[in-house]
Motif scaffolding. Structure first.
Motif, mmCIF file in Angstrom:
data_model
loop_
_atom_site.group_PDB
_atom_site.id
_atom_site.type_symbol
_atom_site.label_atom_id
_atom_site.label_comp_id
_atom_site.label_asym_id
_atom_site.label_seq_id
_atom_site.Cartn_x
_atom_site.Cartn_y
_atom_site.Cartn_z
ATOM 1 N N SER A 123 0.823 -1.215 0.000
ATOM 2 C CA SER A 123 0.000 0.000 0.000
ATOM 3 C C SER A 123 0.855 1.263 0.000
ATOM 4 N N GLY A 125 3.400 1.560 -1.868
ATOM 5 C CA GLY A 125 3.956 1.682 -3.206
ATOM 6 C C GLY A 125 5.154 0.794 -3.480
ATOM 7 N N THR A 127 7.109 -2.552 -4.538
ATOM 8 C CA THR A 127 6.817 -3.690 -5.401
ATOM 9 C C THR A 127 6.879 -4.975 -4.576
#
Length: 224
Positions: A123, A125, A127
């Motif tokens: 959440s 960002g 990966t």
């Protein structure tokens, strides 16, 4: 009947040469197996076609005796036109079997980390692979070291199976010695002692790694 220590003294150099072969098979095969296990563990958790393949691989390792796998590899590969030496088969079988068991060890370790941490990292960002590298994997070592140490010791000892292929590892050398001397107690007792001492050494390394990871984790929590 008294122990003939002269036989023991003569056996030690021969068994030492076998120990070097055993150590070589383990030093190459076990790390390869761990790499295979990592790939299999993440594949088993994916939602791709690799998942059933990985699960089938683990079930194969679980349900086929190690000796049968060795026989099938040693006698079956030439029938398929694959020329493989006893050393190659030994390393390959070690890697194959280690991978199946390490896959389950790693899957259990991954499940021990709260799923909320993964969701939180994603959440923010990050990966998937960055989440694994910076959030999940650093927490796994404390869970992985004890069972992995046991797996390494198990595979090291199970290399005795390769004596059936005439690979000159330690058990094969002990069989030759007992055939020549009939000193079963002296030779097999010395062989057992070498396996035991080697296992103690590996267990000690595992405990040191576990303690070092524990100190690192304590220091990081203290810094926070």
């Amino acid at each position: 009947m008294a122990i003939d220590f002269s036989v023991v003294r003569e056996a030690i150099p021969v068994l030492g040469s076998g120990l070097r072969v055993t150590a070589l098979v383990s030093a190459i095969g076990i790390p390869l197996g761990i790499l295979i296990g990592i790939v299999a563990a993440y594949s088993a958790q994916s939602r791709t076609l690799l998942r059933p393949v990985a699960l089938a691989y683990v079930e194969l390792v679980r349900n086929i005796p190690y000796l049968i796998l060795v026989y099938l590899s040693f006698f079956g590969l030439p029938k398929l036109g694959v020329a493989a030496s006893a050393m190659s088969v030994a390393i390959g079988c070690t890697a194959f079997y280690t991978g199946g068991y390490f896959c389950e060890i790693l899957r259990a370790a991954l499940k021990s980390v709260a799923r909320g941490q993964t969701h939180a990292a994603l959440s923010l960002g990050m990966t998937f692979w960055k989440t694994q590298r910076y959030v999940i994997v650093p927490q796994l070592f404390g869970f992985l070291i004890p069972p992995t140490t046991s797996l390494v010791i198990m595979m090291f000892k199970d290399s005795a199976i390769f004596s059936v292929m005439s690979l000159p590892e330690m058990t094969y050398q002990s069989n030759l010695l007992t055939a020549n001397t009939f000193a079963y107690v002296e030779v097999l007792g010395t062989t057992a002692l070498i396996y035991w001492l080697s296992s103690l050494l590996m267990a000690g390394v595992g405990r040191r790694l576990e303690a070092a990871i524990g100190r690192t984790a304590t220091a990081s929590h203290g810094a926070r």
